[in-house]
Design a protein around this motif. Structure first.
Motif, PDB file in Angstrom:
ATOM      1  N   LEU A   1       0.803  -1.229   0.000  1.00  0.00           N
ATOM      2  CA  LEU A   1       0.000   0.000   0.000  1.00  0.00           C
ATOM      3  C   LEU A   1       0.829   1.269   0.000  1.00  0.00           C
ATOM      4  CD1 LEU A   1      -3.096  -0.486   2.354  1.00  0.00           C
ATOM      5  CD2 LEU A   1      -3.108   0.351   0.006  1.00  0.00           C
ATOM      6  N   LEU A   2       2.061   1.187   0.466  1.00  0.00           N
ATOM      7  CA  LEU A   2       2.886   2.390   0.569  1.00  0.00           C
ATOM      8  C   LEU A   2       3.059   3.065  -0.788  1.00  0.00           C
ATOM      9  CD1 LEU A   2       5.668   1.201   3.045  1.00  0.00           C
ATOM     10  CD2 LEU A   2       3.856   2.853   3.502  1.00  0.00           C
ATOM     11  N   HIS A   3       2.805   4.387  -0.813  1.00  0.00           N
ATOM     12  CA  HIS A   3       2.998   5.200  -2.010  1.00  0.00           C
ATOM     13  C   HIS A   3       2.071   4.816  -3.166  1.00  0.00           C
ATOM     14  CE1 HIS A   3       6.460   6.743   0.106  1.00  0.00           C
ATOM     15  NE2 HIS A   3       6.962   5.528   0.210  1.00  0.00           N
ATOM     16  N   THR A   4       0.929   4.223  -2.845  1.00  0.00           N
ATOM     17  CA  THR A   4      -0.075   3.953  -3.876  1.00  0.00           C
ATOM     18  C   THR A   4      -0.979   5.170  -4.042  1.00  0.00           C
ATOM     19  OG1 THR A   4      -1.507   2.925  -2.193  1.00  0.00           O
ATOM     20  CG2 THR A   4      -0.078   1.459  -3.487  1.00  0.00           C
ATOM     21  N   ASP A   5      -1.701   5.203  -5.138  1.00  0.00           N
ATOM     22  CA  ASP A   5      -2.575   6.342  -5.437  1.00  0.00           C
ATOM     23  C   ASP A   5      -3.752   6.410  -4.456  1.00  0.00           C
ATOM     24  OD1 ASP A   5      -1.042   7.075  -7.613  1.00  0.00           O
ATOM     25  OD2 ASP A   5      -2.192   5.833  -9.011  1.00  0.00           O
ATOM     26  N   PRO A   6      -4.335   7.616  -4.303  1.00  0.00           N
ATOM     27  CA  PRO A   6      -5.525   7.747  -3.450  1.00  0.00           C
ATOM     28  C   PRO A   6      -6.655   6.844  -3.953  1.00  0.00           C
ATOM     29  CG  PRO A   6      -4.646   9.900  -4.021  1.00  0.00           C
ATOM     30  CD  PRO A   6      -3.909   8.912  -4.863  1.00  0.00           C
ATOM     31  N   GLU A   7      -7.475   6.363  -3.005  1.00  0.00           N
ATOM     32  CA  GLU A   7      -8.604   5.508  -3.350  1.00  0.00           C
ATOM     33  C   GLU A   7      -9.853   6.015  -2.638  1.00  0.00           C
ATOM     34  OE1 GLU A   7      -7.837   1.209  -3.197  1.00  0.00           O
ATOM     35  OE2 GLU A   7      -5.717   1.709  -2.924  1.00  0.00           O
ATOM     36  N   GLU A   8     -10.947   6.028  -3.365  1.00  0.00           N
ATOM     37  CA  GLU A   8     -12.186   6.590  -2.846  1.00  0.00           C
ATOM     38  C   GLU A   8     -12.642   5.897  -1.569  1.00  0.00           C
ATOM     39  OE1 GLU A   8     -16.646   7.831  -4.518  1.00  0.00           O
ATOM     40  OE2 GLU A   8     -15.350   6.469  -5.661  1.00  0.00           O
ATOM     41  N   ASN A   9     -12.468   4.579  -1.493  1.00  0.00           N
ATOM     42  CA  ASN A   9     -12.922   3.841  -0.302  1.00  0.00           C
ATOM     43  C   ASN A   9     -12.239   4.331   0.966  1.00  0.00           C
ATOM     44  OD1 ASN A   9     -14.728   2.228  -1.681  1.00  0.00           O
ATOM     45  ND2 ASN A   9     -13.225   0.608  -2.077  1.00  0.00           N
ATOM     46  N   TYR A  10     -10.964   4.644   0.877  1.00  0.00           N
ATOM     47  CA  TYR A  10     -10.230   5.159   2.032  1.00  0.00           C
ATOM     48  C   TYR A  10     -10.573   6.628   2.279  1.00  0.00           C
ATOM     49  CZ  TYR A  10      -7.385   0.907   1.700  1.00  0.00           C
ATOM     50  OH  TYR A  10      -6.969  -0.394   1.668  1.00  0.00           O
ATOM     51  N   ASP A  11     -10.666   7.390   1.212  1.00  0.00           N
ATOM     52  CA  ASP A  11     -10.963   8.828   1.358  1.00  0.00           C
ATOM     53  C   ASP A  11     -12.340   9.060   1.981  1.00  0.00           C
ATOM     54  OD1 ASP A  11      -8.524   9.393   0.261  1.00  0.00           O
ATOM     55  OD2 ASP A  11      -9.301   9.831  -1.747  1.00  0.00           O
ATOM     56  N   ASP A  12     -13.291   8.212   1.661  1.00  0.00           N
ATOM     57  CA  ASP A  12     -14.625   8.342   2.264  1.00  0.00           C
ATOM     58  C   ASP A  12     -14.554   8.199   3.784  1.00  0.00           C
ATOM     59  OD1 ASP A  12     -15.831   8.748  -0.165  1.00  0.00           O
ATOM     60  OD2 ASP A  12     -16.534   6.688  -0.396  1.00  0.00           O
ATOM     61  N   ILE A  13     -13.684   7.315   4.244  1.00  0.00           N
ATOM     62  CA  ILE A  13     -13.571   7.076   5.688  1.00  0.00           C
ATOM     63  C   ILE A  13     -12.929   8.261   6.398  1.00  0.00           C
ATOM     64  CG2 ILE A  13     -12.431   5.627   7.430  1.00  0.00           C
ATOM     65  CD1 ILE A  13     -12.943   3.238   5.574  1.00  0.00           C
ATOM     66  N   THR A  14     -11.879   8.823   5.820  1.00  0.00           N
ATOM     67  CA  THR A  14     -11.257   9.984   6.480  1.00  0.00           C
ATOM     68  C   THR A  14     -12.209  11.186   6.490  1.00  0.00           C
ATOM     69  OG1 THR A  14     -10.133  10.459   4.373  1.00  0.00           O
ATOM     70  CG2 THR A  14      -8.847   9.346   6.078  1.00  0.00           C
ATOM     71  N   LYS A  15     -13.001  11.348   5.433  1.00  0.00           N
ATOM     72  CA  LYS A  15     -13.985  12.439   5.418  1.00  0.00           C
ATOM     73  C   LYS A  15     -15.019  12.260   6.531  1.00  0.00           C
ATOM     74  CE  LYS A  15     -13.580  13.248   0.433  1.00  0.00           C
ATOM     75  NZ  LYS A  15     -14.226  13.054  -0.893  1.00  0.00           N
ATOM     76  N   LEU A  16     -15.474  11.007   6.688  1.00  0.00           N
ATOM     77  CA  LEU A  16     -16.447  10.728   7.750  1.00  0.00           C
ATOM     78  C   LEU A  16     -15.837  10.963   9.127  1.00  0.00           C
ATOM     79  CD1 LEU A  16     -18.281   7.519   6.457  1.00  0.00           C
ATOM     80  CD2 LEU A  16     -19.327   9.717   7.011  1.00  0.00           C
ATOM     81  N   ALA A  17     -14.594  10.519   9.300  1.00  0.00           N
ATOM     82  CA  ALA A  17     -13.934  10.690  10.595  1.00  0.00           C
ATOM     83  C   ALA A  17     -13.800  12.172  10.947  1.00  0.00           C
ATOM     84  CB  ALA A  17     -12.564  10.019  10.575  1.00  0.00           C
ATOM     85  N   SER A  18     -13.413  12.985   9.976  1.00  0.00           N
ATOM     86  CA  SER A  18     -13.281  14.419  10.205  1.00  0.00           C
ATOM     87  C   SER A  18     -14.627  15.044  10.554  1.00  0.00           C
ATOM     88  CB  SER A  18     -12.699  15.080   8.952  1.00  0.00           C
ATOM     89  OG  SER A  18     -12.635  16.484   9.110  1.00  0.00           O
ATOM     90  N   TYR A  19     -15.668  14.624   9.843  1.00  0.00           N
ATOM     91  CA  TYR A  19     -16.995  15.187  10.077  1.00  0.00           C
ATOM     92  C   TYR A  19     -17.559  14.774  11.439  1.00  0.00           C
ATOM     93  CZ  TYR A  19     -22.017  15.906   9.561  1.00  0.00           C
ATOM     94  OH  TYR A  19     -23.319  16.282   9.768  1.00  0.00           O
ATOM     95  N   ILE A  20     -17.468  13.476  11.742  1.00  0.00           N
ATOM     96  CA  ILE A  20     -18.045  12.966  12.995  1.00  0.00           C
ATOM     97  C   ILE A  20     -17.335  13.541  14.213  1.00  0.00           C
ATOM     98  CG2 ILE A  20     -18.361  10.875  14.391  1.00  0.00           C
ATOM     99  CD1 ILE A  20     -18.819   9.365  11.727  1.00  0.00           C
ATOM    100  N   CYS A  21     -16.009  13.640  14.120  1.00  0.00           N
ATOM    101  CA  CYS A  21     -15.238  14.132  15.259  1.00  0.00           C
ATOM    102  C   CYS A  21     -15.108  15.658  15.272  1.00  0.00           C
ATOM    103  CB  CYS A  21     -13.840  13.502  15.253  1.00  0.00           C
ATOM    104  SG  CYS A  21     -13.868  11.701  15.462  1.00  0.00           S
ATOM    105  N   ASN A  22     -15.621  16.289  14.233  1.00  0.00           N
ATOM    106  CA  ASN A  22     -15.652  17.754  14.160  1.00  0.00           C
ATOM    107  C   ASN A  22     -14.250  18.355  14.300  1.00  0.00           C
ATOM    108  OD1 ASN A  22     -16.864  20.266  13.868  1.00  0.00           O
ATOM    109  ND2 ASN A  22     -17.234  20.495  16.073  1.00  0.00           N
ATOM    110  N   VAL A  23     -13.343  17.824  13.497  1.00  0.00           N
ATOM    111  CA  VAL A  23     -11.958  18.310  13.493  1.00  0.00           C
ATOM    112  C   VAL A  23     -11.557  18.603  12.053  1.00  0.00           C
ATOM    113  CG1 VAL A  23     -11.284  17.100  15.604  1.00  0.00           C
ATOM    114  CG2 VAL A  23     -11.078  15.939  13.388  1.00  0.00           C
ATOM    115  N   PRO A  24     -10.548  19.454  11.848  1.00  0.00           N
ATOM    116  CA  PRO A  24     -10.170  19.836  10.479  1.00  0.00           C
ATOM    117  C   PRO A  24      -9.320  18.807   9.733  1.00  0.00           C
ATOM    118  CG  PRO A  24      -8.817  21.024  12.060  1.00  0.00           C
ATOM    119  CD  PRO A  24      -9.849  20.277  12.867  1.00  0.00           C
ATOM    120  N   VAL A  25      -8.629  17.934  10.480  1.00  0.00           N
ATOM    121  CA  VAL A  25      -7.679  17.011   9.840  1.00  0.00           C
ATOM    122  C   VAL A  25      -7.988  15.574  10.227  1.00  0.00           C
ATOM    123  CG1 VAL A  25      -5.245  16.380   9.539  1.00  0.00           C
ATOM    124  CG2 VAL A  25      -5.880  18.788   9.882  1.00  0.00           C
TER     125      VAL A  25
END
Length: 408
Positions: free
Chosen positions: A22-46
């Motif tokens: 996985l190291l240095h692989t291209d971005p993937e929507e499945n992973y990006d969806d999770i980080t977006k949710l984590a940021s939204y749910i926890c109400n943090v910028p990063v």
């Protein structure tokens, strides 16, 4: 600042990370969806999905930062993975001895809040984290912590799915290589055996002609048996070569326009039929545009079987052909010995033999129909059979003309 110790399973941890590739692989929507949710749910910028290598921490997914990686020595996640089952929360990094002088604590913008859930591989080793960051002191409530843990489990599921897919890809690659080696071996051996077999047949005839008066009845019988066995083996080898060489007929679509009557008449001439037989051609002399060589091989095999596996005084074979918006549809019907119902699903398997001997007393090799099915499938079609014992057999197959006829 206190640099994190290495996990006691560091070697296994790095091996598990390497296995995922996985190291240095291209971005993937499945992973990006999770980080977006984590940021939204926890109400943090990063929010980050981090993977911790030997010396570097790399971000598989990120929200709220342009960074792609960070030195492991100053990584908050390097501390989090030391307790793979626990969520690590640092409400104010300035008040934690591990991070009070950390470059990220004193830099601008500062990281003053950190919460990270370790991401475990299949063997339980933490290879990274799902973490959320803030530029001011913060804390998560119980629901946010539960959500972050749940999202981390989904990342682990993605890791495991990737691991299995990589294994399947590797197995597929190995099988393809072995199949290619087997194909090359079969082709080489088959070609090399053709000439010695031809010599055996010729030698048997020469011995019989020159020394016939030297042999008794058993001697002649043994010579005939030797010749017949050589012919059978030669036929078997020819079948193997046709089966493996059929791949070359469909590696590229060979566009050729022709009429079906012309093709069928050529096939009939090739068969050189020397007994009572009626072959009825399609009523309409359909113009076709497809892989003629592959189609010829298919029909030649089917008509040849209709001739061989038929014990009637007069063989009758009906060939039908029609075209719709997507397919050519063919039927090859005979009045032969038929195929038992319980055997009809097996006849397209390689080396499957239904009838012990054909019209001439020769034993089949179970290769022809397997080759036919492979060619039909390569041409985008399907094949099926209807048959009744002592009444006859009908083969129905289709060819997708849209893959080679741009005018339709």
């Amino acid at each position: 600042m206190i640099e994190a110790e290495l996990p006691h399973t560091e070697k296994k941890r790095l091996a598990a990370l390497e296995e995922l590739q996985l190291l240095h692989t291209d971005p993937e929507e499945n992973y990006d969806d999770i980080t977006k949710l984590a940021s939204y749910i926890c109400n943090v910028p990063v929010s980050l999905i981090t993977l911790i290598g030997k010396e570097q921490q790399w971000f598989k997914s990120k929200v709220g930062t342009d960074l792609n990686s960070a030195p492991r020595a100053i990584s908050h996640c390097s501390h989090a993975i030391l307790n793979p089952k626990e969520l690590m929360e640092v409400k104010d990094t300035r008040e934690d001895l591990r991070f009070e002088n950390n470059p990220y604590t004193v830099a601008d913008p500062k990281i003053l809040f950190y919460a990270g859930m370790p991401l475990k591989s299949f063997n339980g080793n933490a290879i990274g984290t799902l973490c959320v960051l803030d530029t001011k002191p913060n804390s998560l409530n119980d629901d946010q912590k539960s959500a972050l843990k749940a999202l981390a489990r989904q990342v682990e599921n993605l890791f495991e799915l990737r691991r299995h897919n990589l294994k399947l890809e590797n197995v597929t690659k190995v099988l393809k290589e072995k199949n290619s080696q087997l194909k090359d071996f079969a082709g080489t051996v088959s070609h090399d055996m053709k000439m010695p077999l031809a010599n055996m047949i010729l030698t048997a005839d020469m011995i019989k002609a020159k020394y016939a008066d030297k042999f008794d009845e058993d001697g002649i019988k043994y010579l005939n048996y030797l010749k017949q066995s050589s012919f059978k083996l030669s036929s078997y080898i020819t079948g193997i070569l046709q089966h493996y060489e059929s791949d070359s007929l469909t590696e590229s679509i060979i566009e050729e326009e022709f009429d079906i009557h012309d093709l069928l008449e050529e096939i009939i001439d090739l068969l050189n039929i020397d007994y009572e037989c009626i072959i009825n051609l399609p009523e309409e002399n359909l113009m076709m545009n497809c892989n003629r060589i592959a189609l010829e091989q298919i029909i030649l095999n089917l008509v040849s079987n209709s001739l061989k596996y038929n014990k009637t005084e007069e063989i009758v074979i009906d060939i039908e052909c029609r075209k719709d918006h997507e397919f050519y549809h063919f039927t090859v019907k005979d009045n032969g010995i038929g195929i038992p119902k319980d055997k009809q699903e097996d006849i397209f398997e390689l080396f499957t033999i239904i009838e012990e001997t054909d019209r001439s007393g020769n034993k089949g090799n179970g290769i022809g129909l397997s080759t036919v099915k492979k060619l039909v499938n390569y041409l985008g079609g399907e094949i099926s059979v209807d048959s009744d014992i002592n009444k006859g057999t009908s083969f129905h197959f289709s060819i997708n003309h849209t893959i080679c006829d741009d005018d339709n």
